[in-house]
Design a protein around this motif. Structure first.
Motif, PDB file in Angstrom:
ATOM      1  N   GLY A  65     -49.370 111.486  76.545  1.00 57.59           N
ATOM      2  CA  GLY A  65     -50.747 111.688  76.120  1.00 57.59           C
ATOM      3  C   GLY A  65     -51.266 110.594  75.216  1.00 57.59           C
ATOM      4  O   GLY A  65     -51.188 109.409  75.551  1.00 57.59           O
ATOM      5  N   ASP A  66     -51.778 110.974  74.037  1.00 55.64           N
ATOM      6  CA  ASP A  66     -52.353 110.011  73.102  1.00 55.64           C
ATOM      7  C   ASP A  66     -51.384 109.597  71.991  1.00 55.64           C
ATOM      8  O   ASP A  66     -51.794 108.934  71.025  1.00 55.64           O
ATOM      9  N   ALA A  67     -50.122 109.987  72.089  1.00 57.90           N
ATOM     10  CA  ALA A  67     -49.145 109.636  71.040  1.00 57.90           C
ATOM     11  C   ALA A  67     -49.029 108.126  70.921  1.00 57.90           C
ATOM     12  O   ALA A  67     -49.087 107.399  71.912  1.00 57.90           O
ATOM     13  N   ARG A  68     -48.839 107.648  69.690  1.00 60.45           N
ATOM     14  CA  ARG A  68     -48.794 106.209  69.450  1.00 60.45           C
ATOM     15  C   ARG A  68     -47.439 105.789  68.906  1.00 60.45           C
ATOM     16  O   ARG A  68     -46.710 106.567  68.267  1.00 60.45           O
ATOM     17  N   LEU A  69     -47.128 104.535  69.134  1.00 63.34           N
ATOM     18  CA  LEU A  69     -45.848 103.971  68.726  1.00 63.34           C
ATOM     19  C   LEU A  69     -45.607 104.127  67.227  1.00 63.34           C
ATOM     20  O   LEU A  69     -44.500 104.451  66.794  1.00 63.34           O
ATOM     21  N   LYS A  70     -46.630 103.905  66.428  1.00 61.68           N
ATOM     22  CA  LYS A  70     -46.482 103.944  64.970  1.00 61.68           C
ATOM     23  C   LYS A  70     -46.084 105.329  64.461  1.00 61.68           C
ATOM     24  O   LYS A  70     -45.573 105.471  63.343  1.00 61.68           O
ATOM     25  N   ASP A  71     -46.301 106.361  65.269  1.00 64.85           N
ATOM     26  CA  ASP A  71     -46.031 107.726  64.845  1.00 64.85           C
ATOM     27  C   ASP A  71     -44.674 108.253  65.306  1.00 64.85           C
ATOM     28  O   ASP A  71     -44.363 109.439  65.101  1.00 64.85           O
ATOM     29  N   ALA A  72     -43.860 107.411  65.922  1.00 58.77           N
ATOM     30  CA  ALA A  72     -42.520 107.836  66.345  1.00 58.77           C
ATOM     31  C   ALA A  72     -41.764 108.406  65.147  1.00 58.77           C
ATOM     32  O   ALA A  72     -41.924 107.945  64.012  1.00 58.77           O
ATOM     33  N   LEU A  73     -40.938 109.401  65.395  1.00 57.99           N
ATOM     34  CA  LEU A  73     -40.282 110.132  64.311  1.00 57.99           C
ATOM     35  C   LEU A  73     -39.174 109.347  63.627  1.00 57.99           C
ATOM     36  O   LEU A  73     -38.766 109.702  62.509  1.00 57.99           O
ATOM     37  N   ARG A  99     -43.289  83.685  78.867  1.00 63.23           N
ATOM     38  CA  ARG A  99     -41.852  83.539  79.155  1.00 63.23           C
ATOM     39  C   ARG A  99     -41.004  83.767  77.913  1.00 63.23           C
ATOM     40  O   ARG A  99     -40.184  82.937  77.533  1.00 63.23           O
ATOM     41  N   GLU A 100     -41.252  84.930  77.290  1.00 60.20           N
ATOM     42  CA  GLU A 100     -40.495  85.259  76.096  1.00 60.20           C
ATOM     43  C   GLU A 100     -40.354  86.765  75.963  1.00 60.20           C
ATOM     44  O   GLU A 100     -41.189  87.527  76.460  1.00 60.20           O
ATOM     45  N   PRO A 101     -39.275  87.211  75.299  1.00 60.05           N
ATOM     46  CA  PRO A 101     -39.093  88.649  75.089  1.00 60.05           C
ATOM     47  C   PRO A 101     -40.205  89.222  74.215  1.00 60.05           C
ATOM     48  O   PRO A 101     -40.754  88.534  73.354  1.00 60.05           O
ATOM     49  N   TRP A 102     -40.513  90.467  74.451  1.00 59.01           N
ATOM     50  CA  TRP A 102     -41.460  91.191  73.615  1.00 59.01           C
ATOM     51  C   TRP A 102     -40.803  92.501  73.190  1.00 59.01           C
ATOM     52  O   TRP A 102     -40.237  93.216  74.013  1.00 59.01           O
ATOM     53  N   PHE A 103     -40.860  92.786  71.895  1.00 60.80           N
ATOM     54  CA  PHE A 103     -40.247  93.990  71.365  1.00 60.80           C
ATOM     55  C   PHE A 103     -41.315  94.924  70.814  1.00 60.80           C
ATOM     56  O   PHE A 103     -42.109  94.533  69.959  1.00 60.80           O
ATOM     57  N   PHE A 104     -41.323  96.149  71.295  1.00 59.51           N
ATOM     58  CA  PHE A 104     -42.160  97.202  70.721  1.00 59.51           C
ATOM     59  C   PHE A 104     -41.338  97.873  69.625  1.00 59.51           C
ATOM     60  O   PHE A 104     -40.302  98.486  69.898  1.00 59.51           O
ATOM     61  N   ARG A 105     -41.780  97.757  68.384  1.00 57.37           N
ATOM     62  CA  ARG A 105     -41.074  98.357  67.252  1.00 57.37           C
ATOM     63  C   ARG A 105     -42.012  99.285  66.488  1.00 57.37           C
ATOM     64  O   ARG A 105     -43.183  98.942  66.262  1.00 57.37           O
ATOM     65  N   ARG A 106     -41.497 100.436  66.054  1.00 59.86           N
ATOM     66  CA  ARG A 106     -42.307 101.303  65.200  1.00 59.86           C
ATOM     67  C   ARG A 106     -42.685 100.577  63.920  1.00 59.86           C
ATOM     68  O   ARG A 106     -43.835 100.680  63.453  1.00 59.86           O
ATOM     69  N   LYS A 107     -41.740  99.847  63.358  1.00 61.61           N
ATOM     70  CA  LYS A 107     -42.002  99.158  62.095  1.00 61.61           C
ATOM     71  C   LYS A 107     -43.152  98.160  62.240  1.00 61.61           C
ATOM     72  O   LYS A 107     -44.038  98.086  61.388  1.00 61.61           O
ATOM     73  N   SER A 108     -43.153  97.400  63.321  1.00 57.10           N
ATOM     74  CA  SER A 108     -44.233  96.433  63.552  1.00 57.10           C
ATOM     75  C   SER A 108     -45.555  97.157  63.774  1.00 57.10           C
ATOM     76  O   SER A 108     -46.610  96.703  63.307  1.00 57.10           O
ATOM     77  N   ALA A 109     -45.498  98.298  64.479  1.00 60.37           N
ATOM     78  CA  ALA A 109     -46.720  99.066  64.729  1.00 60.37           C
ATOM     79  C   ALA A 109     -47.307  99.598  63.431  1.00 60.37           C
ATOM     80  O   ALA A 109     -48.532  99.668  63.274  1.00 60.37           O
ATOM     81  N   GLN A 110     -46.455  99.968  62.484  1.00 56.60           N
ATOM     82  CA  GLN A 110     -46.938 100.466  61.199  1.00 56.60           C
ATOM     83  C   GLN A 110     -47.421  99.340  60.294  1.00 56.60           C
ATOM     84  O   GLN A 110     -48.415  99.492  59.580  1.00 56.60           O
ATOM     85  N   ASP A 111     -46.725  98.197  60.342  1.00 61.35           N
ATOM     86  CA  ASP A 111     -47.083  97.071  59.472  1.00 61.35           C
ATOM     87  C   ASP A 111     -48.310  96.315  59.981  1.00 61.35           C
ATOM     88  O   ASP A 111     -49.123  95.829  59.188  1.00 61.35           O
ATOM     89  N   LYS A 112     -48.461  96.211  61.313  1.00 59.93           N
ATOM     90  CA  LYS A 112     -49.565  95.444  61.915  1.00 59.93           C
ATOM     91  C   LYS A 112     -50.202  96.247  63.049  1.00 59.93           C
ATOM     92  O   LYS A 112     -50.126  95.858  64.218  1.00 59.93           O
ATOM     93  N   PRO A 113     -50.834  97.358  62.717  1.00 62.26           N
ATOM     94  CA  PRO A 113     -51.351  98.243  63.767  1.00 62.26           C
ATOM     95  C   PRO A 113     -52.410  97.603  64.658  1.00 62.26           C
ATOM     96  O   PRO A 113     -52.539  97.970  65.828  1.00 62.26           O
ATOM     97  N   GLU A 114     -53.159  96.642  64.112  1.00 61.97           N
ATOM     98  CA  GLU A 114     -54.247  96.051  64.910  1.00 61.97           C
ATOM     99  C   GLU A 114     -53.728  95.248  66.101  1.00 61.97           C
ATOM    100  O   GLU A 114     -54.425  95.090  67.105  1.00 61.97           O
ATOM    101  N   THR A 115     -52.496  94.752  66.019  1.00 56.52           N
ATOM    102  CA  THR A 115     -51.951  93.952  67.120  1.00 56.52           C
ATOM    103  C   THR A 115     -50.645  94.499  67.697  1.00 56.52           C
ATOM    104  O   THR A 115     -50.243  94.102  68.790  1.00 56.52           O
ATOM    105  N   ASP A 153     -49.576  98.107  67.463  1.00 61.27           N
ATOM    106  CA  ASP A 153     -49.498  99.543  67.744  1.00 61.27           C
ATOM    107  C   ASP A 153     -50.112  99.825  69.111  1.00 61.27           C
ATOM    108  O   ASP A 153     -51.226  99.381  69.393  1.00 61.27           O
ATOM    109  N   PHE A 154     -49.377 100.562  69.938  1.00 59.01           N
ATOM    110  CA  PHE A 154     -49.817 100.865  71.296  1.00 59.01           C
ATOM    111  C   PHE A 154     -49.575 102.339  71.597  1.00 59.01           C
ATOM    112  O   PHE A 154     -48.687 102.966  71.013  1.00 59.01           O
ATOM    113  N   PRO A 155     -50.335 102.900  72.528  1.00 56.99           N
ATOM    114  CA  PRO A 155     -49.999 104.247  72.998  1.00 56.99           C
ATOM    115  C   PRO A 155     -48.599 104.241  73.617  1.00 56.99           C
ATOM    116  O   PRO A 155     -48.212 103.283  74.299  1.00 56.99           O
ATOM    117  N   MET A 156     -47.845 105.290  73.370  1.00 58.22           N
ATOM    118  CA  MET A 156     -46.494 105.369  73.926  1.00 58.22           C
ATOM    119  C   MET A 156     -46.500 105.276  75.451  1.00 58.22           C
ATOM    120  O   MET A 156     -45.576 104.718  76.047  1.00 58.22           O
TER     121      MET A 156
END
Length: 326
Positions: free
Chosen positions: A116-124, A137-153, A155-158
């Motif tokens: 649904g509308d759950a977001r990465l920054k809200d992971a438990l 051509r580079e790895p990309w990491f989705f991290r809760r910590k990054s989503a909380q520290d820099k939500p504008e760039t 944080d993504f919907p799960m």
């Protein structure tokens, strides 16, 4: 003595994500605690990323929205829908030779249903989900910590994170994401980290400052069906495309499992690295294929996982004891 920093790592493997989901169901049964409350960092690639976010999605009561058993049901009840392709798509894609094997519509509908509308920054708990940007051509990491520290760039919907990490080349089209003026073209993180345990171990030590680390790594099965030389010797690009992807995923997982074992030796005779993996039997249906969601294959995956759980019961008990120690 302070308890170790606890990592859960879950491999990629498509429909075979049922295997780690069942192992996590058993861990929740033995500890009587949710997975999100047992680990400090949960890492996942592809199907492992789906599970990582599934067990850390917040529910209305502040606890997890799903048990591990309910995530296992995702594979049992929605697997055939995810890996379904209308006849016209099969025809115009030449059965996956000219276009992705599966349209994204169904898998995106399943992710919408579950996340649904759950977001990465809200992971438990802290999560690390892998993907790869094919334009940069580079790895990309989705991290809760990054989503909380820099939500504008960051944080993504799960549901977008799960779609990105599971966009296996040749199976699903890459996902275009845009956020804060930035763009990414993302595919399955398995192209470089099908077993994300090493990525998680690096994060534990560099981001979270952990020296003593406990790693529980869950595989999705080791295929026993080889590729006959007489078949492969005459393959070109079309013949090698999908088998090569599967071989690469398997090789990466096995290599990382060895590396983590070497980097996380026992402390005072207490294990700091656990790897739970099964061998996939050969069947009339291709149980080792990441997209075989047939009832027969799912039943066999459950059967061999239950056999592994029984065989590894002692190690599971030791792990559960460490996870629940004060």
């Amino acid at each position: 003595m302070a308890p170790p920093f606890k990592i859960l790592s879950i491999d990629g493997g498509g429909i075979r994500g049922l295997v780690p989901a069942l192992v996590l169901t058993e861990i929740e049964r033995r500890t009587e605690r949710p997975i999100s409350g047992l680990f400090d960092l949960i890492a996942g690639t592809s199907t492992g990323g789906i599970i990582a976010l599934g067990v850390t999605k917040p529910g209305e009561d502040g606890g997890p929205a799903f048990t591990a058993e309910e995530i296992a049901d995702l594979y049992l009840k929605r697997g055939e829908r995810i890996f379904s392709s209308p006849f016209l798509h099969q025809l115009f894609s030449a059965w996956g030779l000219l276009d992705e094997k599966y349209p994204a519509k169904e898998v995106e509908a399943v992710f919408e249903e579950y996340f649904g509308d759950a977001r990465l920054k809200d992971a438990l708990t802290d999560v690390l989900v892998t993907s790869f940007d094919i334009e940069k051509r580079e790895p990309w990491f989705f991290r809760r910590k990054s989503a909380q520290d820099k939500p504008e760039t960051h944080d993504f919907p799960m549901k977008e994170v799960t779609r990105a990490t599971s966009a296996a080349p040749t199976y699903f089209e890459p996902l275009r994401l845009e956020r804060g003026g930035k763009k990414w073209a993302l595919v399955d993180g398995g192209v470089y980290a099908n077993n994300p345990a090493m990525c998680a171990l690096v994060d534990a030590r560099t981001i979270f400052g952990a020296d003593d680390v406990l790693v529980a790594s869950l595989g999705t099965g080791i295929p026993t069906r080889g590729i006959p030389w007489k078949d492969a010797k005459d393959w070109g690009v079309a013949g090698w495309a999908r088998p090569l992807l599967d071989i690469m995923f398997e090789g990466v997982s096995d290599t990382v499992a060895y590396q983590v074992q070497q980097l996380c030796p026992a402390v005072d005779s207490v294990d700091r690295s656990y790897r739970f993996q099964i061998e996939l039997p050969e069947l009339e249906t291709a149980v080792d294929d990441i997209d075989d969601a047939s009832e027969k294959t799912l039943r066999k995956l459950r059967e061999v996982t239950e056999e592994m759980i029984a065989k590894e019961s002692g190690r599971l008990d030791r792990l559960c004891g460490q996870l629940t120690a004060a």
